[in-house]
Design a protein around this motif. Structure first.
Motif, PDB file in Angstrom:
ATOM      1  N   GLU A 105       0.750  -1.221   0.116  1.00 35.99           N
ATOM      2  CA  GLU A 105       0.003  -0.153  -0.002  1.00 35.99           C
ATOM      3  C   GLU A 105       0.947   1.285   0.204  1.00 35.99           C
ATOM      4  OE1 GLU A 105      -3.726   1.902  -0.404  1.00 35.99           O
ATOM      5  OE2 GLU A 105      -3.297  -0.415  -0.254  1.00 35.99           O
ATOM      6  N   PRO A 106       1.545   1.447  -1.213  1.00 32.05           N
ATOM      7  CA  PRO A 106       2.320   2.704  -1.223  1.00 32.05           C
ATOM      8  C   PRO A 106       1.447   4.044  -1.003  1.00 32.05           C
ATOM      9  CG  PRO A 106       2.206   1.759  -3.521  1.00 32.05           C
ATOM     10  CD  PRO A 106       1.454   1.026  -2.587  1.00 32.05           C
ATOM     11  N   GLU A 107       1.977   5.094  -0.126  1.00 28.97           N
ATOM     12  CA  GLU A 107       1.402   6.322   0.038  1.00 28.97           C
ATOM     13  C   GLU A 107       1.974   7.461  -0.949  1.00 28.97           C
ATOM     14  OE1 GLU A 107       1.579   6.826   4.161  1.00 28.97           O
ATOM     15  OE2 GLU A 107       0.393   4.871   4.482  1.00 28.97           O
ATOM     16  N   ALA A 108       3.364   7.114  -0.947  1.00 23.50           N
ATOM     17  CA  ALA A 108       3.725   8.268  -1.735  1.00 23.50           C
ATOM     18  C   ALA A 108       5.224   7.772  -2.250  1.00 23.50           C
ATOM     19  CB  ALA A 108       4.008   9.503  -0.952  1.00 23.50           C
ATOM     20  N   LEU A 109       6.016   8.226  -3.433  1.00 25.75           N
ATOM     21  CA  LEU A 109       7.240   7.497  -4.058  1.00 25.75           C
ATOM     22  C   LEU A 109       8.378   8.304  -3.413  1.00 25.75           C
ATOM     23  CD1 LEU A 109       6.051   6.960  -7.556  1.00 25.75           C
ATOM     24  CD2 LEU A 109       5.966   5.330  -5.330  1.00 25.75           C
ATOM     25  N   ILE A 110       9.468   7.718  -3.418  1.00 23.35           N
ATOM     26  CA  ILE A 110      10.890   8.493  -3.155  1.00 23.35           C
ATOM     27  C   ILE A 110      11.387   8.247  -4.380  1.00 23.35           C
ATOM     28  CG2 ILE A 110      12.939   8.804  -1.848  1.00 23.35           C
ATOM     29  CD1 ILE A 110      10.293   9.380  -0.308  1.00 23.35           C
ATOM     30  N   VAL A 111      11.724   9.141  -5.034  1.00 19.93           N
ATOM     31  CA  VAL A 111      12.420   9.130  -6.546  1.00 19.93           C
ATOM     32  C   VAL A 111      13.772   9.513  -6.731  1.00 19.93           C
ATOM     33  CG1 VAL A 111       9.949   9.097  -7.693  1.00 19.93           C
ATOM     34  CG2 VAL A 111      11.358  11.357  -7.245  1.00 19.93           C
ATOM     35  N   GLY A 112      14.512   8.871  -7.806  1.00 17.49           N
ATOM     36  CA  GLY A 112      15.965   9.621  -7.796  1.00 17.49           C
ATOM     37  C   GLY A 112      16.221   9.634  -9.391  1.00 17.49           C
ATOM     38  N   ARG A 113      17.525  10.099  -9.584  1.00 18.89           N
ATOM     39  CA  ARG A 113      18.107  10.143 -10.858  1.00 18.89           C
ATOM     40  C   ARG A 113      19.500   9.864 -10.795  1.00 18.89           C
ATOM     41  NH1 ARG A 113      16.237  15.732 -13.986  1.00 18.89           N
ATOM     42  NH2 ARG A 113      14.279  15.042 -14.702  1.00 18.89           N
ATOM     43  N   TYR A 114      20.185   9.256 -11.688  1.00 18.15           N
ATOM     44  CA  TYR A 114      21.605   9.034 -12.003  1.00 18.15           C
ATOM     45  C   TYR A 114      22.526  10.105 -11.965  1.00 18.15           C
ATOM     46  CZ  TYR A 114      20.559   3.807 -11.599  1.00 18.15           C
ATOM     47  OH  TYR A 114      20.002   2.720 -11.158  1.00 18.15           O
ATOM     48  N   GLY A 115      23.446  10.045 -10.951  1.00 17.96           N
ATOM     49  CA  GLY A 115      24.467  11.146 -11.351  1.00 17.96           C
ATOM     50  C   GLY A 115      25.514  10.742 -12.134  1.00 17.96           C
ATOM     51  N   ALA A 116      26.554  12.057 -12.388  1.00 16.49           N
ATOM     52  CA  ALA A 116      27.701  11.599 -13.172  1.00 16.49           C
ATOM     53  C   ALA A 116      28.477  10.363 -13.027  1.00 16.49           C
ATOM     54  CB  ALA A 116      28.546  13.004 -13.212  1.00 16.49           C
ATOM     55  N   HIS A 117      28.564   9.854 -11.762  1.00 16.28           N
ATOM     56  CA  HIS A 117      29.370   8.923 -11.520  1.00 16.28           C
ATOM     57  C   HIS A 117      28.532   7.513 -11.416  1.00 16.28           C
ATOM     58  CE1 HIS A 117      32.687  11.542 -10.788  1.00 16.28           C
ATOM     59  NE2 HIS A 117      31.999  12.119  -9.815  1.00 16.28           N
ATOM     60  N   GLY A 118      27.355   7.606 -11.794  1.00 20.27           N
ATOM     61  CA  GLY A 118      26.362   6.133 -11.974  1.00 20.27           C
ATOM     62  C   GLY A 118      25.901   5.929 -10.898  1.00 20.27           C
ATOM     63  N   ARG A 119      25.900   7.030  -9.762  1.00 15.70           N
ATOM     64  CA  ARG A 119      25.039   6.838  -8.741  1.00 15.70           C
ATOM     65  C   ARG A 119      23.753   7.238  -8.651  1.00 15.70           C
ATOM     66  NH1 ARG A 119      26.108  10.068  -3.526  1.00 15.70           N
ATOM     67  NH2 ARG A 119      24.782   8.637  -1.671  1.00 15.70           N
ATOM     68  N   LEU A 120      22.777   6.655  -8.148  1.00 13.99           N
ATOM     69  CA  LEU A 120      21.609   6.949  -7.971  1.00 13.99           C
ATOM     70  C   LEU A 120      21.301   7.895  -6.826  1.00 13.99           C
ATOM     71  CD1 LEU A 120      18.616   6.782  -9.164  1.00 13.99           C
ATOM     72  CD2 LEU A 120      17.885   4.887  -7.708  1.00 13.99           C
ATOM     73  N   ARG A 121      20.737   9.185  -7.084  1.00 19.22           N
ATOM     74  CA  ARG A 121      20.678  10.083  -5.931  1.00 19.22           C
ATOM     75  C   ARG A 121      19.060  10.454  -5.879  1.00 19.22           C
ATOM     76  NH1 ARG A 121      24.966  13.130  -4.424  1.00 19.22           N
ATOM     77  NH2 ARG A 121      23.389  15.088  -4.343  1.00 19.22           N
ATOM     78  N   VAL A 122      18.848  10.903  -4.420  1.00 16.54           N
ATOM     79  CA  VAL A 122      17.430  11.157  -4.254  1.00 16.54           C
ATOM     80  C   VAL A 122      17.279  12.544  -4.846  1.00 16.54           C
ATOM     81  CG1 VAL A 122      16.024  11.719  -2.665  1.00 16.54           C
ATOM     82  CG2 VAL A 122      17.496   9.874  -2.051  1.00 16.54           C
TER      83      VAL A 122
END
Length: 326
Positions: free
Chosen positions: A216-233
């Motif tokens: 039962e997800p209430e909201a999402l926490i999302v990210g994008r990949y940075g220059a060094h290939g790390r997923l950042r919030v």
């Protein structure tokens, strides 16, 4: 002394989806800054936020500019910092230094401007009962005769096409939308009588966690990949509607191994004032979603919650980078 009881609750705007049009409306760009009420009397000035907290010692250059006007006035406007071709809200937040010495140093390194859009009192006369068009004329007369460095007159337009142009073509400079005001309206302290239309954009992001549970997800926490290939919030969403929850519970899965994020996330990563870290449920970062976002995007994250629109199974998570266009 001014007849205006200062500080007073500022007049405010209510959000709406469309610009109101007609000969009774005028439009101003909505800058990404701090709302600020200013009171200058006998060569001394005070600044207060929308919540009526004192901002005076954080912006000594604006206090000096207001004193330089040489008149007793009460003004309403927006404090902004302009850096590298756009309004910089993060730099503006840095100006809230606890020490007077630190505030003075930042006034030189990251100077602010006070964009004035209303004149509430002048030389002992309360101007709030006057219609906007008369207050605007008197404001132009005040700042047209003497405009100290650091004070700026808010642009205004009677043509809604100009307002739409601000929303469509100037988001990169930090304009968040448009505020519409009636020309025949007095200034009503505390009233939400103006109209505010925020520029809305779409963007993609990778789901890295949820508030609530996987079932039962209430909201999402999302990210994008940075220059060094790390997923950042990169932010969080508003509460999910029932249909979105039903869809996402079928596509989100628990991580099979290590997760790129810690078990709790600092609240500042979501554009909030530092407070308790945000606990969440980690999910496998394999689902891309499309979001509706506003223009408040800095330090690789959205400052305000985004709205979930749909999942994007056609996109691979590693395609979603911080350099991706909004």
């Amino acid at each position: 002394m001014s007849p205006v009881s200062y500080p007073l609750p500022p007049m405010a705007a209510v959000s709406t989806g469309e610009l109101p049009v007609g000969e009774k409306w005028v439009y101003e760009p909505k800058f990404d800054g701090f709302r600020c009420l200013a009171h200058a009397v006998a060569g001394r000035a005070r600044l207060h936020s929308r919540q009526l907290r004192s901002l005076t010692r954080y912006f000594p250059e604006i206090v000096a500019a207001l004193a330089e006007l040489g008149e007793d006035v009460v003004l309403d406007g927006e404090l902004v910092v302009w850096q590298q071709g756009r309004l910089d809200f993060a730099a503006l937040q840095e100006r809230l230094q606890p020490s007077t010495a630190g505030a003075g140093r930042l006034a030189i390194a990251k100077p602010a401007a006070y964009v004035v859009f209303d004149l509430l009192a002048r030389q002992g006369t309360d101007l709030r009962p006057l219609p906007w068009t008369e207050r605007r004329g008197r404001l132009e007369g005040l700042l047209g005769a003497r405009l100290p460095h650091g004070l700026v007159l808010m642009p205004t337009a009677a043509d809604p096409a100009v307002g739409r142009l601000w929303m469509r073509e100037h988001t990169a400079s930090g304009i968040e939308g448009v505020v519409a005001k009636r020309v025949d309206q007095p200034y009503r302290a505390g009233a939400r009588a103006w109209r505010k239309v925020k520029t809305r954009l779409t963007a993609e992001a990778v789901v890295g966690g949820v508030l609530g549970t996987l079932e039962e997800p209430e909201a999402l926490i999302v990210g994008r990949y940075g220059a060094h290939g790390r997923l950042r919030v990169a932010g969080r969403t508003t509460p999910l509607p029932a249909a979105a929850r039903a869809h996402l519970r079928d596509v989100l899965t628990a991580p099979a191994g290590d997760h790129p994020w810690p078990g709790v996330i600092p609240s500042a990563r979501f554009g909030q004032r530092p407070s308790e870290p945000v606990a969440y449920v980690q999910v496998a970062p394999s689902v891309v979603v499309e979001l509706e976002v506003d223009t408040a995007f800095e330090q690789d994250r959205w400052r305000h919650p985004a709205r979930f629109m749909r999942s994007r199974p056609d996109l691979h998570p590693e395609e979603i980078t911080q350099a991706s266009s909004q």
